[in-house]
Design an enzyme around this catalytic site. Structure first.
Site, mmCIF file in Angstrom:
data_model
loop_
_atom_site.group_PDB
_atom_site.id
_atom_site.type_symbol
_atom_site.label_atom_id
_atom_site.label_comp_id
_atom_site.label_asym_id
_atom_site.label_seq_id
_atom_site.Cartn_x
_atom_site.Cartn_y
_atom_site.Cartn_z
ATOM 1 N N ARG A 1 0.832 -1.208 0.000
ATOM 2 C CA ARG A 1 0.000 0.000 0.000
ATOM 3 C C ARG A 1 0.867 1.260 0.000
ATOM 4 O O ARG A 1 0.944 1.980 -0.984
ATOM 5 C CB ARG A 1 -0.943 -0.020 1.212
ATOM 6 C CG ARG A 1 -2.108 0.987 1.110
ATOM 7 C CD ARG A 1 -1.769 2.396 1.551
ATOM 8 N NE ARG A 1 -1.298 2.475 2.929
ATOM 9 C CZ ARG A 1 -0.813 3.577 3.468
ATOM 10 N NH1 ARG A 1 -0.695 4.689 2.745
ATOM 11 N NH2 ARG A 1 -0.384 3.586 4.722
ATOM 12 N N ASP A 2 1.579 1.509 1.068
ATOM 13 C CA ASP A 2 2.367 2.732 1.193
ATOM 14 C C ASP A 2 3.540 2.745 0.217
ATOM 15 O O ASP A 2 3.964 3.809 -0.237
ATOM 16 C CB ASP A 2 2.873 2.862 2.633
ATOM 17 C CG ASP A 2 3.438 4.235 2.932
ATOM 18 O OD1 ASP A 2 3.092 5.189 2.218
ATOM 19 O OD2 ASP A 2 4.237 4.355 3.875
ATOM 20 N N HIS B 1 10.730 6.967 8.103
ATOM 21 C CA HIS B 1 11.314 7.096 6.776
ATOM 22 C C HIS B 1 12.819 7.315 6.929
ATOM 23 O O HIS B 1 13.281 7.818 7.951
ATOM 24 C CB HIS B 1 10.667 8.245 6.017
ATOM 25 C CG HIS B 1 9.271 7.935 5.553
ATOM 26 N ND1 HIS B 1 8.836 8.154 4.271
ATOM 27 C CD2 HIS B 1 8.202 7.400 6.205
ATOM 28 C CE1 HIS B 1 7.574 7.780 4.149
ATOM 29 N NE2 HIS B 1 7.165 7.321 5.313
ATOM 30 N N ASN C 1 10.440 4.334 2.859
ATOM 31 C CA ASN C 1 10.221 3.794 4.192
ATOM 32 C C ASN C 1 11.430 2.976 4.644
ATOM 33 O O ASN C 1 12.277 2.567 3.847
ATOM 34 C CB ASN C 1 9.002 2.863 4.166
ATOM 35 C CG ASN C 1 7.705 3.593 3.942
ATOM 36 O OD1 ASN C 1 7.279 4.376 4.773
ATOM 37 N ND2 ASN C 1 7.062 3.340 2.806
ATOM 38 N N HIS D 1 6.602 4.380 12.533
ATOM 39 C CA HIS D 1 6.676 4.356 11.079
ATOM 40 C C HIS D 1 7.727 5.380 10.657
ATOM 41 O O HIS D 1 7.453 6.579 10.592
ATOM 42 C CB HIS D 1 5.304 4.714 10.499
ATOM 43 C CG HIS D 1 5.199 4.626 9.014
ATOM 44 N ND1 HIS D 1 4.338 3.761 8.386
ATOM 45 C CD2 HIS D 1 5.835 5.289 8.019
ATOM 46 C CE1 HIS D 1 4.449 3.899 7.069
ATOM 47 N NE2 HIS D 1 5.348 4.844 6.828
ATOM 48 N N CYS E 1 5.821 9.507 0.381
ATOM 49 C CA CYS E 1 4.500 10.107 0.566
ATOM 50 C C CYS E 1 4.222 11.006 -0.621
ATOM 51 O O CYS E 1 4.967 11.970 -0.846
ATOM 52 C CB CYS E 1 4.433 10.909 1.869
ATOM 53 S SG CYS E 1 2.837 11.740 2.091
#
Length: 319
Positions: free
Chosen positions: A20-21, A215, A255, A213, A246
Site C-alpha cells: 500500500r504505502d 522514513h 520507508n 513508522h 509520501c
C-alpha cells in the site's frame, strides 16, 4: 552473529506496508496480478500483517485504483491480517463490502499537511474519522490510526511534542486500537523519538497501543527504531525493499526497508517470524518488475544486486 541487548522486547510485530504505502508512490501503476503475487510472497516469507491496499478515491491515488479487484484475490491467506486504508464513510463501505476486517484512517499532527492531504483542518479531519471508527468498531473491525508529521513538517518545521500528543490522544479516544506514529519526512532522531514516547505515556497513550513508522531520508530509521524498542514499542512499520514515500510530501524518501529491519532484529535475537531469505528474494523479484534495484541495503548486500543486473533482469521479464 546474534548478540542480544538488554531491555528489548523478545518479539516484535512487523506491520508490512509495501503493497500500500510502497506502491502508491510509484510513478506507474503495478498490474493487479503482480500486487497479488507480491502480497502472497510476503505472507510466504512469514509476515502476518500486510497492508494490502487503499480505498481512497482513484483520482487521488490512481496506483491503488484496483482495490476491488485486488482484495478478493487475497482470500486464501489464512492467518494473515490484511489492513486497508479508508479515508471516509464511502471508503469504509467499499472495504466492508469485500470483507475487510482491519482498517486504517490517516490523520495529521499538523494543520498544513492536513489541509494538503485531506483538504481539512486537523479538527475537521478528526470529526470525519469519528463515525468511520465508530462504525468499524461496531462491525468488529480492528482500527489503526495513522498519524503523520509527528516529528517534522516540510512547511511548518519541527512539530511540538504536545501537539502530537493531543492529536494522538484524540484518535485513541475515538476508539482506534493502535496508533502508528509517522516520521513522514524522515527528520526524527533517537532523542526526539524517546521524548515523544515518554510524553505520550504521560498523556495517557500507552506504549502497547503505539507503532512506529520511520522514513530513512537521513539514514536514521534503524536508529530511531532501536530507540522505540528500548522504550518498549513492539510494532514497527516497514516496507519490503524500502519502497515508498509520501505523494503529498515531496521531501519524503522511502520507508524503512523490512529487510534492513529484520537483519538488525535477528542480530539482536528478537523474534519476528520472518524468513529473511524469502523476503529478500521477494523484494528482488519486485525490483525486476519495477525496473530498478531495491534501495534496501540488506537486499543489495544479500543478493549482490546492482543497477546493471536489475536492468538485465527487467529486459527479459514477463509482464
Amino acid at each position: 552473529m546474534t548478540v542480544p541487548a538488554p531491555d528489548l522486547p523478545a518479539r516484535i510485530r512487523i506491520h508490512e506496508v509495501g503493497p500500500r504505502d510502497g506502491l502508491q508512490n510509484e510513478a506507474s501503476t503495478v498490474p493487479t496480478e503482480i500486487k497479488a503475487e507480491f502480497i502472497h510472497r510476503l505472507a510466504d516469507a512469514g509476515l502476518r500483517t500486510v497492508e494490502a491496499t487503499s480505498f481512497v478515491h482513484p483520482k487521488w491515488v490512481p496506483q491503488l485504483a484496483d482495490a476491488e479487484d485486488l482484495f478478493p484475490r487475497l482470500s486464501d491467506l489464512d492467518g494473515v491480517s490484511l489492513p486497508v486504508l479508508v479515508p471516509n464513510d464511502r471508503g469504509l463501505d467499499r472495504a466492508l463490502a469485500l470483507g475487510a476486517r482491519s482498517i486504517a484512517v490517516f490523520g495529521s499532527a499538523t494543520e498544513t499537511f492536513a489541509a494538503r492531504n485531506l483538504n481539512r483542518t486537523v479538527a475537521e479531519s478528526l470529526a470525519m474519522f469519528e463515525p468511520v471508527v465508530a462504525r468499524a468498531k461496531s462491525e468488529g473491525v480492528r482500527v489503526r490510526g495513522y498519524l503523520s508529521m509527528c516529528f517534522g513538517d516540510p512547511w511548518e518545521g519541527p512539530v511540538p511534542v504536545p501537539q502530537v500528543v493531543r492529536v494522538a490522544k484524540a484518535l485513541l479516544d475515538q476508539g482506534c486500537d493502535e496508533l502508528s506514529l509517522g516520521d513522514t519526512i524522515g527528520v526524527a532522531t533517537p532523542g526526539h523519538v524517546t521524548a515523544l514516547l515518554r510524553a505520550l505515556d504521560e498523556g495517557g497513550v500507552p506504549t502497547a497501543a503505539v507503532g512506529v513508522h520511520f522514513h530513512d531520508t537521513y539514514g536514521q530509521a534503524l536508529a530511531n527504531t532501536l530507540a522505540a524498542l528500548q522504550h518498549g514499542v513492539t510494532t514497527v512499520d516497514a516496507s519490503a525493499g524500502g519502497l515508498g514515500g509520501c505523494p503529498y510530501a515531496k521531501s519524503a524518501t522511502g520507508n524503512l526497508a523490512t529487510e534492513d529491519l529484520v537483519w538488525m532484529l535477528q542480530g539482536l535475537g528478537i523474534e519476528t517470524g520472518v524468513d529473511l531469505g524469502r523476503l529478500t528474494a521477494t523484494s528482488s523479484w519486485l525490483a525486476g518488475h519495477l525496473g530498478r534495484p531495491s534501495p534496501s541495503r540488506a537486499v543489495r548486500a544479500l543478493t549482490g544486486a546492482t543497477a546493471e543486473t536489475t536492468s538485465d533482469r527487467t529486459d527479459t521479464k514477463e509482464s
